[in-house]
Design a protein around this motif. Sequence first.
Motif, PDB file in Angstrom:
ATOM      1  N   MET A   1       0.845  -1.184   0.000  1.00 30.56           N
ATOM      2  CA  MET A   1       0.000   0.000   0.000  1.00 30.56           C
ATOM      3  C   MET A   1       0.886   1.243   0.000  1.00 30.56           C
ATOM      4  SD  MET A   1      -3.018   0.929   2.624  1.00 30.56           S
ATOM      5  CE  MET A   1      -3.187   2.596   3.128  1.00 30.56           C
ATOM      6  N   ASP A   2       0.589   2.210  -0.857  1.00 23.80           N
ATOM      7  CA  ASP A   2       1.350   3.441  -0.948  1.00 23.80           C
ATOM      8  C   ASP A   2       0.901   4.402   0.150  1.00 23.80           C
ATOM      9  OD1 ASP A   2       1.932   5.870  -3.629  1.00 23.80           O
ATOM     10  OD2 ASP A   2       2.939   5.538  -1.732  1.00 23.80           O
ATOM     11  N   ASP A   3       1.870   4.878   0.958  1.00 18.65           N
ATOM     12  CA  ASP A   3       1.544   5.788   2.051  1.00 18.65           C
ATOM     13  C   ASP A   3       1.264   7.210   1.579  1.00 18.65           C
ATOM     14  OD1 ASP A   3       1.853   3.724   3.791  1.00 18.65           O
ATOM     15  OD2 ASP A   3       3.821   4.313   4.512  1.00 18.65           O
ATOM     16  N   LYS A   4       1.734   7.563   0.370  1.00 19.56           N
ATOM     17  CA  LYS A   4       1.529   8.917  -0.139  1.00 19.56           C
ATOM     18  C   LYS A   4       0.083   9.108  -0.589  1.00 19.56           C
ATOM     19  CE  LYS A   4       5.725  10.906  -1.909  1.00 19.56           C
ATOM     20  NZ  LYS A   4       6.433  11.366  -3.087  1.00 19.56           N
ATOM     21  N   LEU A   5      -0.464  10.251  -0.262  1.00 22.33           N
ATOM     22  CA  LEU A   5      -1.782  10.613  -0.748  1.00 22.33           C
ATOM     23  C   LEU A   5      -1.600  11.306  -2.087  1.00 22.33           C
ATOM     24  CD1 LEU A   5      -3.358  12.052   2.521  1.00 22.33           C
ATOM     25  CD2 LEU A   5      -3.833   9.852   1.467  1.00 22.33           C
ATOM     26  N   GLU A   6      -2.381  10.957  -3.053  1.00 24.21           N
ATOM     27  CA  GLU A   6      -2.294  11.534  -4.388  1.00 24.21           C
ATOM     28  C   GLU A   6      -2.402  13.062  -4.334  1.00 24.21           C
ATOM     29  OE1 GLU A   6      -1.913  11.309  -8.539  1.00 24.21           O
ATOM     30  OE2 GLU A   6      -1.936   9.614  -7.164  1.00 24.21           O
ATOM     31  N   GLY A   7      -1.411  13.747  -4.894  1.00 24.33           N
ATOM     32  CA  GLY A   7      -1.443  15.201  -4.976  1.00 24.33           C
ATOM     33  C   GLY A   7      -1.151  15.924  -3.666  1.00 24.33           C
ATOM     34  N   LYS A   8      -0.670  15.210  -2.663  1.00 23.53           N
ATOM     35  CA  LYS A   8      -0.372  15.819  -1.360  1.00 23.53           C
ATOM     36  C   LYS A   8       1.103  15.621  -1.037  1.00 23.53           C
ATOM     37  CE  LYS A   8      -4.826  16.277  -0.491  1.00 23.53           C
ATOM     38  NZ  LYS A   8      -5.524  17.505  -0.609  1.00 23.53           N
ATOM     39  N   LEU A   9       1.752  16.672  -0.563  1.00 23.09           N
ATOM     40  CA  LEU A   9       3.144  16.601  -0.137  1.00 23.09           C
ATOM     41  C   LEU A   9       3.320  17.396   1.142  1.00 23.09           C
ATOM     42  CD1 LEU A   9       4.978  17.289  -3.537  1.00 23.09           C
ATOM     43  CD2 LEU A   9       4.813  15.105  -2.354  1.00 23.09           C
ATOM     44  N   MET A  10       4.352  17.052   1.896  1.00 19.79           N
ATOM     45  CA  MET A  10       4.714  17.811   3.072  1.00 19.79           C
ATOM     46  C   MET A  10       6.234  17.809   3.144  1.00 19.79           C
ATOM     47  SD  MET A  10       3.526  17.373   7.030  1.00 19.79           S
ATOM     48  CE  MET A  10       4.542  15.996   7.472  1.00 19.79           C
ATOM     49  N   SER A  11       6.812  18.932   3.516  1.00 22.24           N
ATOM     50  CA  SER A  11       8.261  19.024   3.581  1.00 22.24           C
ATOM     51  C   SER A  11       8.659  20.089   4.591  1.00 22.24           C
ATOM     52  CB  SER A  11       8.818  19.364   2.198  1.00 22.24           C
ATOM     53  OG  SER A  11      10.225  19.281   2.211  1.00 22.24           O
ATOM     54  N   VAL A  12       9.925  20.105   4.951  1.00 24.43           N
ATOM     55  CA  VAL A  12      10.487  21.088   5.865  1.00 24.43           C
ATOM     56  C   VAL A  12      11.639  21.771   5.136  1.00 24.43           C
ATOM     57  CG1 VAL A  12      11.718  21.393   8.048  1.00 24.43           C
ATOM     58  CG2 VAL A  12       9.879  19.718   7.887  1.00 24.43           C
ATOM     59  N   ALA A  13      11.771  23.083   5.324  1.00 25.70           N
ATOM     60  CA  ALA A  13      12.885  23.837   4.740  1.00 25.70           C
ATOM     61  C   ALA A  13      13.371  24.847   5.760  1.00 25.70           C
ATOM     62  CB  ALA A  13      12.438  24.548   3.464  1.00 25.70           C
ATOM     63  N   LYS A  14      14.671  25.144   5.724  1.00 28.24           N
ATOM     64  CA  LYS A  14      15.238  26.147   6.622  1.00 28.24           C
ATOM     65  C   LYS A  14      15.316  27.485   5.907  1.00 28.24           C
ATOM     66  CE  LYS A  14      18.024  23.180   9.527  1.00 28.24           C
ATOM     67  NZ  LYS A  14      19.335  22.964  10.146  1.00 28.24           N
ATOM     68  N   VAL A  15      15.194  28.544   6.677  1.00 31.98           N
ATOM     69  CA  VAL A  15      15.348  29.897   6.158  1.00 31.98           C
ATOM     70  C   VAL A  15      16.824  30.260   6.278  1.00 31.98           C
ATOM     71  CG1 VAL A  15      14.685  32.316   6.428  1.00 31.98           C
ATOM     72  CG2 VAL A  15      13.014  30.504   6.900  1.00 31.98           C
ATOM     73  N   GLY A  16      17.416  30.671   5.152  1.00 31.52           N
ATOM     74  CA  GLY A  16      18.826  31.047   5.149  1.00 31.52           C
ATOM     75  C   GLY A  16      19.043  32.440   5.730  1.00 31.52           C
ATOM     76  N   GLU A  17      20.315  32.836   5.823  1.00 33.68           N
ATOM     77  CA  GLU A  17      20.678  34.129   6.402  1.00 33.68           C
ATOM     78  C   GLU A  17      20.034  35.304   5.681  1.00 33.68           C
ATOM     79  OE1 GLU A  17      24.846  34.741   7.066  1.00 33.68           O
ATOM     80  OE2 GLU A  17      25.127  32.649   7.668  1.00 33.68           O
ATOM     81  N   LYS A  18      19.807  35.177   4.372  1.00 31.46           N
ATOM     82  CA  LYS A  18      19.212  36.257   3.583  1.00 31.46           C
ATOM     83  C   LYS A  18      17.687  36.133   3.493  1.00 31.46           C
ATOM     84  CE  LYS A  18      23.289  36.912   0.725  1.00 31.46           C
ATOM     85  NZ  LYS A  18      23.789  36.973  -0.654  1.00 31.46           N
ATOM     86  N   GLY A  19      17.096  35.241   4.290  1.00 32.46           N
ATOM     87  CA  GLY A  19      15.653  35.057   4.268  1.00 32.46           C
ATOM     88  C   GLY A  19      15.172  34.169   3.139  1.00 32.46           C
ATOM     89  N   GLN A  20      16.086  33.494   2.472  1.00 38.63           N
ATOM     90  CA  GLN A  20      15.721  32.648   1.343  1.00 38.63           C
ATOM     91  C   GLN A  20      15.317  31.255   1.797  1.00 38.63           C
ATOM     92  OE1 GLN A  20      19.519  33.211  -0.565  1.00 38.63           O
ATOM     93  NE2 GLN A  20      18.589  34.461  -2.162  1.00 38.63           N
ATOM     94  N   VAL A  21      14.332  30.703   1.105  1.00 40.03           N
ATOM     95  CA  VAL A  21      13.856  29.351   1.365  1.00 40.03           C
ATOM     96  C   VAL A  21      13.883  28.589   0.046  1.00 40.03           C
ATOM     97  CG1 VAL A  21      11.895  27.948   2.123  1.00 40.03           C
ATOM     98  CG2 VAL A  21      12.330  30.155   3.203  1.00 40.03           C
ATOM     99  N   VAL A  22      14.385  27.371   0.073  1.00 40.22           N
ATOM    100  CA  VAL A  22      14.394  26.538  -1.122  1.00 40.22           C
ATOM    101  C   VAL A  22      13.091  25.748  -1.166  1.00 40.22           C
ATOM    102  CG1 VAL A  22      15.530  24.603  -2.283  1.00 40.22           C
ATOM    103  CG2 VAL A  22      16.905  26.342  -1.127  1.00 40.22           C
ATOM    104  N   ILE A  23      12.384  25.869  -2.283  1.00 35.49           N
ATOM    105  CA  ILE A  23      11.168  25.069  -2.468  1.00 35.49           C
ATOM    106  C   ILE A  23      11.618  23.648  -2.790  1.00 35.49           C
ATOM    107  CG2 ILE A  23       9.063  24.757  -3.831  1.00 35.49           C
ATOM    108  CD1 ILE A  23       9.238  27.796  -4.476  1.00 35.49           C
ATOM    109  N   PRO A  24      11.176  22.666  -2.023  1.00 35.30           N
ATOM    110  CA  PRO A  24      11.617  21.294  -2.252  1.00 35.30           C
ATOM    111  C   PRO A  24      11.368  20.835  -3.695  1.00 35.30           C
ATOM    112  CG  PRO A  24      10.467  21.467  -0.170  1.00 35.30           C
ATOM    113  CD  PRO A  24      10.266  22.774  -0.887  1.00 35.30           C
ATOM    114  N   LYS A  25      12.291  20.018  -4.198  1.00 36.85           N
ATOM    115  CA  LYS A  25      12.259  19.565  -5.587  1.00 36.85           C
ATOM    116  C   LYS A  25      10.933  18.914  -5.957  1.00 36.85           C
ATOM    117  CE  LYS A  25      14.587  16.771  -8.999  1.00 36.85           C
ATOM    118  NZ  LYS A  25      15.531  15.708  -9.266  1.00 36.85           N
ATOM    119  N   ASP A  26      10.412  18.038  -5.101  1.00 37.56           N
ATOM    120  CA  ASP A  26       9.168  17.347  -5.456  1.00 37.56           C
ATOM    121  C   ASP A  26       8.005  18.333  -5.587  1.00 37.56           C
ATOM    122  OD1 ASP A  26       9.177  17.754  -2.680  1.00 37.56           O
ATOM    123  OD2 ASP A  26       8.553  15.715  -2.185  1.00 37.56           O
TER     124      ASP A  26
END
Length: 75
Positions: A1-26
């Motif tokens: 059984m696939d644990d991922k829900l279709e069309g749903k994602l969750m991720s964590v990102a850190k804020v860099g020194e300049k206030g920048q956040v990387v949008i996760p690749k997926d």
Amino acid sequence: MDDKLEGKLMSVAKVGEKGQVVIPKDMREMFNIKPGDTILFLADKERGIAIVSNEDYMKFAQSIFEAQKNPFGNE
């Protein structure tokens, strides 16, 4: 059984020194976000931050303006 829900994602990102956040690749892939794209940030102190494609937002805004020109759908 696939644990991922279709069309749903969750991720964590850190804020860099300049206030920048990387949008996760997926998530970039899910929303087809490419380098050089413009995105719009909408913020509400109680509800949080939403990131919207600027192109999609402009299409939505244009549809509102068009509807106001003809509010009852009569030509």
